[in-house]
Write a protein that holds these residues in place. Structure first.
Motif, short mmCIF file in Angstrom:
data_model
loop_
_atom_site.label_atom_id
_atom_site.label_comp_id
_atom_site.label_asym_id
_atom_site.label_seq_id
_atom_site.Cartn_x
_atom_site.Cartn_y
_atom_site.Cartn_z
N GLY A 1 0.81 -1.21 0.00
CA GLY A 1 0.00 0.00 0.00
C GLY A 1 0.84 1.26 0.00
N SER A 2 0.48 2.22 -0.84
CA SER A 2 1.14 3.53 -0.92
C SER A 2 2.64 3.43 -1.21
N CYS A 3 3.05 2.45 -1.97
CA CYS A 3 4.44 2.35 -2.42
C CYS A 3 4.55 3.08 -3.76
N VAL A 4 4.96 4.34 -3.70
CA VAL A 4 4.86 5.22 -4.86
C VAL A 4 6.01 5.09 -5.85
N MET A 5 7.06 4.32 -5.49
CA MET A 5 8.23 4.21 -6.36
C MET A 5 8.08 3.12 -7.41
N ILE A 6 7.01 2.33 -7.34
CA ILE A 6 6.82 1.23 -8.28
C ILE A 6 6.19 1.77 -9.56
N GLU A 7 6.85 1.53 -10.69
CA GLU A 7 6.44 2.14 -11.95
C GLU A 7 5.40 1.32 -12.71
N ASP A 8 5.44 0.00 -12.60
CA ASP A 8 4.58 -0.85 -13.41
C ASP A 8 4.00 -1.96 -12.53
N TYR A 9 2.82 -1.71 -11.98
CA TYR A 9 2.19 -2.70 -11.11
C TYR A 9 1.69 -3.92 -11.90
N ASP A 10 1.44 -3.78 -13.18
CA ASP A 10 1.06 -4.94 -13.98
C ASP A 10 2.19 -5.97 -14.02
N LEU A 11 3.42 -5.49 -14.14
CA LEU A 11 4.57 -6.38 -14.13
C LEU A 11 4.71 -7.05 -12.76
N ILE A 12 4.48 -6.27 -11.69
CA ILE A 12 4.55 -6.82 -10.34
C ILE A 12 3.47 -7.88 -10.14
N ALA A 13 2.24 -7.59 -10.59
CA ALA A 13 1.14 -8.53 -10.45
C ALA A 13 1.42 -9.81 -11.23
N SER A 14 2.02 -9.68 -12.40
CA SER A 14 2.36 -10.84 -13.21
C SER A 14 3.38 -11.73 -12.50
N MET A 15 4.37 -11.11 -11.86
CA MET A 15 5.36 -11.87 -11.11
C MET A 15 4.73 -12.57 -9.92
N MET A 16 3.81 -11.89 -9.24
CA MET A 16 3.11 -12.53 -8.13
C MET A 16 2.35 -13.77 -8.61
N GLY A 17 1.64 -13.62 -9.71
CA GLY A 17 0.87 -14.74 -10.24
C GLY A 17 1.74 -15.92 -10.62
N ALA A 18 2.96 -15.64 -11.06
CA ALA A 18 3.85 -16.70 -11.50
C ALA A 18 4.61 -17.34 -10.34
N LYS A 19 4.98 -16.55 -9.32
CA LYS A 19 5.88 -17.04 -8.27
C LYS A 19 5.24 -17.22 -6.90
N CYS A 20 4.20 -16.47 -6.58
CA CYS A 20 3.66 -16.45 -5.21
C CYS A 20 2.31 -17.16 -5.16
N LYS A 21 2.33 -18.45 -5.40
CA LYS A 21 1.10 -19.23 -5.49
C LYS A 21 0.39 -19.37 -4.15
N LYS A 22 1.11 -19.15 -3.06
CA LYS A 22 0.54 -19.34 -1.72
C LYS A 22 -0.04 -18.05 -1.13
N LEU A 23 -0.05 -16.99 -1.91
CA LEU A 23 -0.49 -15.70 -1.40
C LEU A 23 -1.94 -15.75 -0.93
N ARG A 24 -2.16 -15.29 0.31
CA ARG A 24 -3.50 -15.28 0.89
C ARG A 24 -4.05 -13.87 1.05
N SER A 25 -3.18 -12.89 1.27
CA SER A 25 -3.65 -11.50 1.39
C SER A 25 -2.69 -10.58 0.64
N LEU A 26 -3.27 -9.58 -0.03
CA LEU A 26 -2.49 -8.64 -0.82
C LEU A 26 -3.08 -7.25 -0.69
N ASP A 27 -2.24 -6.29 -0.29
CA ASP A 27 -2.65 -4.90 -0.14
C ASP A 27 -2.01 -4.08 -1.25
N LEU A 28 -2.84 -3.60 -2.17
CA LEU A 28 -2.39 -2.72 -3.25
C LEU A 28 -3.04 -1.34 -3.13
N TRP A 29 -3.34 -0.93 -1.92
CA TRP A 29 -3.99 0.35 -1.65
C TRP A 29 -3.25 1.49 -2.33
N ARG A 30 -3.99 2.27 -3.12
CA ARG A 30 -3.48 3.46 -3.82
C ARG A 30 -2.34 3.13 -4.79
#
Length: 620
Positions: free
Chosen positions: A458-487
């Motif tokens: 949440g509120s991590c303003v230095m990340i330029e491309d959240y689509d790329l981050i989300a793609s990496m999560m989908g590929a590597k973090c299969k056990k993810l139960r909670s995710l905060d992408l606020w703002r």
């Protein structure tokens, strides 16, 4: 007739003790306790009172607003009121990130630390600087919506505008009280009776607990009243109340206990005691169990009573879980040094809020972890502004078993430093809210930390491309139960598609204030169909959320417990009824500023679904 002299002697001794306590208290500048103020005690000589609004917001733990905006941010507390005396939800006020107990009832909720003192209930804080150092006579807090969150007010001896930092930084509690429920959300001026202190201050800290509130508290301004010269109390004193004495004793106990962290804890030899009482008769394990209910200052005091209890109080088994956050104002390098030998088995450590203004050095923190980090599983460092790249490097090297790391609001850590976190492949929880983590470092973390179950960006303003981050999560973090992408400002339907396809165990997803997501792309429909275990979904301020999205949630996410659709214009009462009928576990539904959901509809839904808290905010 029986003699009265013994009774007079007892009374004389009683009043002597009371007056002696008053005299001792006055020497510390603490004589104007709450009751003394209420009895109209006046200061002599009379100084000209200075009235000033906060000049600057220096630090805070969280806020509802964006890092690149003024709406709902803590920075609104600087200067004159923007809203008061009006009541309602206004963007020009300061708002913290959470309210109520909803955040303790979701999948990302963390287990509390044991041994937290009952007197410490603070959840958030904000520090304010004023132009002129004064001896405070009053603090006015202008609350404009859902008041009652402030539980503690402190003053600091350090002048934030001084060129010469003080050798010692002192914090004094001006006022504190347990959370209370305030009837009604209307605006008020909160003016608690504060304690007199023996140093001038222009740095005030408010600590809040919003657990009893029905919605976000909103603060508009803080007014500090004070005088330049230290007041001398008049001889007009109030009747002495036994409860007043008890309160002062509690304060002395707290101060004594924390001093013990730096002094008595370092005692190497104890005086000879003829006996250990009956404790010699008890099994070692039973004594350990009894002591496990004591706070850290109580352990320090008990260690001075006899050799047997000294050994028990210094046993590393008593420090498996250790939270120093309640004592943030007094923890420093010396404290950590004295605790080292007792924390060799520590698994949970909470240093949140500690170490600021030079209290903990990088070398002091590093020395402690080198001795005590090998067994650490959970490390809480929220708002630790002493942290730098060296600290993160030490954490990753000395804590090989680390599973949970909280760096929330550690906004002084440089972006490149976060690369070190990728070395901790065992991480299951990582909180980076309001940090300067950048994209390359985050991609590396996601690539190597595949065991992640809870992630806050949440509120991590230095990340330029959240689509790329989300793609990496989908590929590597299969056990993810909670995710905060606020703002997060730039995630699109493409990123959501990659995320929900790969992370189908998600139970909690916060997409609040993500303006680039549009319902017309089918992103919310896709989300509802791919995440059947969803319990919490925040789509706050997404005005495109529509009936189709709500109906998909009703059909596919029947375990839903919390839903925030604040601000949408496209949701009708009919779709909400379907949702409430289908999601039997739903307990929170925020429909504030939803144009089709008026107060009449809310009343009707509340009547038909009494177990659901349906929130409808307003502005006057």
């Amino acid at each position: 007739m029986p003699p009265v002299f013994p009774m007079l002697t007892v009374l004389s001794m009683f009043y002597y003790m009371c007056l002696r306590r008053r005299a001792r208290t006055a020497t510390r500048g603490e004589m104007n306790s709450r009751r003394a103020i209420e009895s109209n005690t006046r200061a002599l000589p009379i100084n000209v009172e200075i009235v000033q609004y906060a000049k600057e917001v220096l630090d805070f733990s969280s806020h509802y607003g964006s890092e690149n905006s003024m709406s709902y941010t803590m920075w609104n507390l600087a200067g004159i009121p923007n809203v008061y005396p009006s009541s309602g939800d206004f963007t020009q006020t300061a708002v913290f990130r959470t309210y109520g107990t909803w955040w303790d009832r979701c999948p990302s909720a963390r287990l509390p630390f044991k041994r937290t003192p009952s007197t410490f209930c603070s959840q958030d804080y904000v520090e304010l600087a004023f132009e002129e150092p004064v001896y405070p006579t009053a603090v006015h807090i202008l609350e404009t919506y859902h008041p009652g969150a402030v539980v503690r007010i402190l003053a600091c001896s350090a002048n934030p505008y001084s060129q010469n930092p003080p050798a010692e930084v002192r914090w004094e509690i001006l006022w504190s009280e347990a959370p209370t429920k305030v009837n009604g959300p209307q605006a008020r001026q909160f003016t608690p009776c504060i304690k007199q202190i023996n140093f001038p201050t222009n740095l005030i800290r408010l600590e809040v607990n919003s657990s009893l509130l029905d919605y976000y508290t909103e603060l508009d301004a803080v007014v500090l009243h004070g005088v330049k010269e230290r007041p001398v109390l008049s001889l007009k004193t109030s009747m002495i109340d036994m409860n007043d004495i008890d309160e002062e004793e509690d304060e002395e106990k707290f101060a004594c206990g924390m001093d013990t962290l730096n002094k008595q804890f370092s005692i190497v030899t104890l005086r000879e005691w003829p006996t250990n009482g009956y404790f010699d008769k008890l099994p070692y394990e039973l004594i350990q169990l009894i002591l496990s209910h004591l706070t850290v200052p109580d352990l320090c005091r008990l260690a001075q009573t006899c050799k047997l209890l000294y050994q028990h109080c210094c046993d590393p088994l008593q420090y498996i879980h250790l939270s120093l956050q309640p004592y943030w104002a007094r923890i420093n390098d010396t404290s950590l040094e004295y605790l080292q030998s007792r924390c060799t088995l520590i698994q949970w450590l909470n240093l949140s809020w500690t170490g600021n203004r030079g209290a903990i050095s990088v070398s002091g923190f590093s020395r402690f972890l080198k001795v005590c980090g090998s067994e650490l599983v959970r490390l809480e460092l929220s708002c630790g502004h002493f942290l730098n790249e060296t600290c993160l490097e030490v954490i990753t090297e000395m804590c090989p078993n680390l599973q949970e790391l909280n760096l929330s609001s550690c906004d002084k850590i440089p972006p490149q430093a976060f690369n070190h976190i990728a070395k901790v492949g065992s991480l299951k929880r990582l909180i980076l809210y309001r940090t300067k983590v950048e994209q390359t470092a985050l991609l590396s973390i996601l690539n190597f930390c595949s065991e992640l179950q809870h992630l806050s960006l949440g509120s991590c303003v230095m990340i330029e491309d959240y689509d790329l981050i989300a793609s990496m999560m989908g590929a590597k973090c299969k056990k993810l139960r909670s995710l905060d992408l606020w703002r997060c400002k730039n995630i699109t339907e493409n990123g959501i598609a990659e995320l929900v396809s790969g992370c189908q165990l998600l139970e909690e997803l916060d997409l609040g204030w993500c303006p680039t997501l549009q319902s017309s792309t089918g992103c919310f429909t896709n989300l509802a169909r791919k995440l059947p275990n969803l319990q919490k979904l925040f789509l706050t301020a997404n005005r495109s959320v529509c009936d189709t999205d709500i109906e998909e949630l009703a059909a596919n996410c029947t375990h839903l417990r919390q839903l925030d659709i604040l601000g949408t214009r496209m949701v009708s009462p009919a779709s909400l009824r379907k949702l409430l009928e289908s999601c039997k576990d739903l307990s929170l539904l925020d429909v504030s500023f939803c144009s089709q959901i008026d107060n009449r509809v809310v009343l009707e839904l509340n009547a038909n679904f009494p177990n659901v808290f349906i929130k409808k905010s307003f502005t006057q």
